[in-house]
Design a protein around this motif. Structure first.
Motif, PDB file in Angstrom:
ATOM      1  N   ALA A 169       0.914 -31.494 -11.450  1.00  0.00           N
ATOM      2  CA  ALA A 169      -0.589 -31.509 -11.271  1.00  0.00           C
ATOM      3  C   ALA A 169      -1.359 -32.630 -11.604  1.00  0.00           C
ATOM      4  O   ALA A 169      -1.718 -33.281 -12.227  1.00  0.00           O
ATOM      5  N   TYR A 170      -2.527 -33.479 -10.463  1.00  0.00           N
ATOM      6  CA  TYR A 170      -3.612 -33.617 -11.150  1.00  0.00           C
ATOM      7  C   TYR A 170      -4.652 -33.026 -11.403  1.00  0.00           C
ATOM      8  O   TYR A 170      -5.396 -32.900 -11.176  1.00  0.00           O
ATOM      9  N   ILE A 171      -5.216 -34.163 -12.611  1.00  0.00           N
ATOM     10  CA  ILE A 171      -6.728 -33.266 -13.008  1.00  0.00           C
ATOM     11  C   ILE A 171      -6.930 -34.316 -13.972  1.00  0.00           C
ATOM     12  O   ILE A 171      -6.565 -35.586 -14.269  1.00  0.00           O
ATOM     13  N   LEU A 172      -8.532 -34.320 -13.541  1.00  0.00           N
ATOM     14  CA  LEU A 172      -9.385 -34.713 -14.252  1.00  0.00           C
ATOM     15  C   LEU A 172     -10.124 -34.564 -15.188  1.00  0.00           C
ATOM     16  O   LEU A 172     -10.892 -33.291 -14.848  1.00  0.00           O
ATOM     17  N   SER A 180     -14.343 -40.752 -17.786  1.00  0.00           N
ATOM     18  CA  SER A 180     -13.041 -39.685 -16.836  1.00  0.00           C
ATOM     19  C   SER A 180     -12.092 -40.490 -16.884  1.00  0.00           C
ATOM     20  O   SER A 180     -11.828 -41.838 -16.442  1.00  0.00           O
ATOM     21  N   VAL A 181     -10.893 -39.384 -16.891  1.00  0.00           N
ATOM     22  CA  VAL A 181      -9.932 -40.287 -16.381  1.00  0.00           C
ATOM     23  C   VAL A 181      -9.229 -39.052 -15.709  1.00  0.00           C
ATOM     24  O   VAL A 181      -9.194 -38.380 -15.837  1.00  0.00           O
ATOM     25  N   TRP A 220     -12.540 -29.848 -17.595  1.00  0.00           N
ATOM     26  CA  TRP A 220     -11.754 -30.807 -16.701  1.00  0.00           C
ATOM     27  C   TRP A 220     -11.094 -30.093 -15.262  1.00  0.00           C
ATOM     28  O   TRP A 220     -11.385 -28.394 -15.824  1.00  0.00           O
ATOM     29  N   SER A 221     -10.563 -30.399 -14.702  1.00  0.00           N
ATOM     30  CA  SER A 221     -10.251 -29.292 -12.772  1.00  0.00           C
ATOM     31  C   SER A 221      -9.005 -30.424 -12.488  1.00  0.00           C
ATOM     32  O   SER A 221      -8.927 -31.397 -12.703  1.00  0.00           O
ATOM     33  N   LEU A 222      -8.493 -29.534 -11.383  1.00  0.00           N
ATOM     34  CA  LEU A 222      -7.227 -29.822 -10.985  1.00  0.00           C
ATOM     35  C   LEU A 222      -8.159 -30.825  -9.457  1.00  0.00           C
ATOM     36  O   LEU A 222      -9.153 -30.227  -8.802  1.00  0.00           O
ATOM     37  N   VAL A 223      -7.274 -31.715  -9.311  1.00  0.00           N
ATOM     38  CA  VAL A 223      -7.885 -32.544  -8.116  1.00  0.00           C
ATOM     39  C   VAL A 223      -6.510 -32.715  -7.158  1.00  0.00           C
ATOM     40  O   VAL A 223      -5.650 -31.901  -7.387  1.00  0.00           O
ATOM     41  N   SER A 224      -6.627 -32.946  -5.384  1.00  0.00           N
ATOM     42  CA  SER A 224      -5.796 -33.425  -4.531  1.00  0.00           C
ATOM     43  C   SER A 224      -5.819 -34.866  -3.998  1.00  0.00           C
ATOM     44  O   SER A 224      -7.028 -35.053  -3.872  1.00  0.00           O
ATOM     45  N   PRO A 225      -5.308 -35.724  -5.341  1.00  0.00           N
ATOM     46  CA  PRO A 225      -5.503 -37.279  -5.511  1.00  0.00           C
ATOM     47  C   PRO A 225      -5.191 -38.181  -3.218  1.00  0.00           C
ATOM     48  O   PRO A 225      -4.148 -36.793  -2.530  1.00  0.00           O
ATOM     49  N   SER A 226      -5.930 -38.483  -3.059  1.00  0.00           N
ATOM     50  CA  SER A 226      -6.091 -39.464  -2.076  1.00  0.00           C
ATOM     51  C   SER A 226      -4.629 -40.149  -1.905  1.00  0.00           C
ATOM     52  O   SER A 226      -3.987 -40.760  -0.450  1.00  0.00           O
ATOM     53  N   SER A 227      -4.644 -40.949  -2.575  1.00  0.00           N
ATOM     54  CA  SER A 227      -3.983 -42.565  -2.265  1.00  0.00           C
ATOM     55  C   SER A 227      -1.997 -41.955  -3.258  1.00  0.00           C
ATOM     56  O   SER A 227      -2.263 -41.814  -4.439  1.00  0.00           O
ATOM     57  N   ILE A 228      -1.424 -41.254  -1.942  1.00  0.00           N
ATOM     58  CA  ILE A 228      -0.316 -40.634  -3.079  1.00  0.00           C
ATOM     59  C   ILE A 228       0.906 -40.925  -1.549  1.00  0.00           C
ATOM     60  O   ILE A 228       0.443 -39.770  -0.820  1.00  0.00           O
TER      61      ILE A 228
END
Length: 321
Positions: A169-172, A180-181, A220-228
């Motif tokens: 999972a990608y977390i912001l 932020s990271v 923090w929250s769940l994110v859905s990255p674009s560059s993958i």
């Protein structure tokens, strides 16, 4: 005039007549009673009279069967119809949801697009906790992804790790100071890590604050990255057509379910805490694999051999959200 003797004789005759008449009436009455007692019609009347209590109670039994009995009666007859009527619409709703395809699903996805049961980490939800730091080495961890291409990674507390459901999972992560990271979950942070806590790699923590801070309040929250890129599949060491473990790598969104083809349908495999889905009896090993993310999107991968500990790339990836 009648003499005294004649009067006495007349009285005697009247007495005899009265006694005889009474005796005759009595005899007749006895005979009538005996005749009536022996008649068949009289016996039927006696039986009918004896059965009358049963006849009067019969309507009560009928009322109980139709649900009009007293409150002390068993309520199951009346409860049964209401239960069946309340549950009948549910299968129809479920059937419609299963058969309705998702508009966002790609052409490669198949089967149900109904989102699986939400885990602890849900989309569009913000969580509070603290950030800590650890030495991540090459970036490998409990998720068994292997060395990470970058060090923007983190370990999720055991509660939110949820038997490896958080893996990949990608977390912001937002700090109170405004920095932020975005990190990828590759490891588990055991107790005393508390729910909401994220143990960042030292490199990721440094993006938020100096390592000397030690603990940092975060959201923090769940994110859905674009560059993958596209995702990959790996069979666990020791896998064969008789037993196999299957892992998904490089997925954009958290994986909620993995199924294998059985020839006649799909079989869902159980997930382990070390992030592999296991087929203990070999069912589906080497056959088509269907992966579902937490949004309900399904991707099907086929044509992969059972190559133990080999990362096999695919041509599919979950949609961005």
């Amino acid at each position: 005039m009648m003499t005294t003797r004649q009067i006495a004789r007349q009285r005697k005759r009247r007495r005899r007549l009265a006694v005889g008449t009474a005796a005759a009436l009595t005899s007749v009455g006895v005979l009538v009673y005996l005749v009536m007692a022996l008649l068949p019609g009289h016996q039927v009347d006696a039986e009918s009279t004896a059965a009358s209590p049963l006849v009067t109670t019969q309507p009560k039994a009928a009322d109980t069967a139709t649900g009009t009995a007293s409150p002390s009666a068993t309520p199951s007859p009346s409860a049964s119809p209401s239960a069946s009527s309340s549950t009948s619409p549910k299968p129809k709703k479920t059937s419609k949801a299963v058969q309705t395809p998702s508009k966002a699903a790609p052409k490669s996805s198949r089967g149900s697009t109904t989102p699986p049961a939400a885990g602890r980490i849900r989309p569009n939800t913000s969580y509070k906790g603290v950030a800590t730091a650890y030495e991540a080495g090459v970036g490998d961890g409990a998720c068994l992804f292997g060395p990470s291409p970058d060090m923007m990674i983190a370990a999720m507390n055991t509660t939110d790790y949820e038997t490896s459901r958080a893996c990949g999972a990608y977390i912001l992560v937002h700090a109170a100071n405004g920095k932020s990271v975005t990190v990828r979950i590759t490891n588990e942070c055991p107790l005393p890590c508390a729910p909401g806590q994220i143990d960042l790699s030292q490199q990721a923590f440094a993006k938020l604050a100096d390592l000397k801070v030690g603990r940092l309040a975060i959201t923090w929250s769940l994110v859905s990255p674009s560059s993958i890129g596209t995702m990959s599949i790996r069979y666990k060491t020791g896998s064969s057509i008789y037993w196999c473990g299957i892992q998904v790598i490089g997925h954009r969104n958290p994986v909620a379910r993995l199924e294998v083809s059985t020839g006649g349908g799909w079989r869902q495999l159980p997930r382990t805490s070390f992030n592999y889905f296991i087929s203990a009896d070999g069912t589906g090993c080497g056959k088509a694999i269907r992966v579902t993310d937490i949004y309900g999107e399904q991707l099907t991968v086929s044509g992969l051999g059972v190559l133990a500990n080999v990362v096999q790339p695919t041509r599919v990836q979950f949609a961005q959200h």
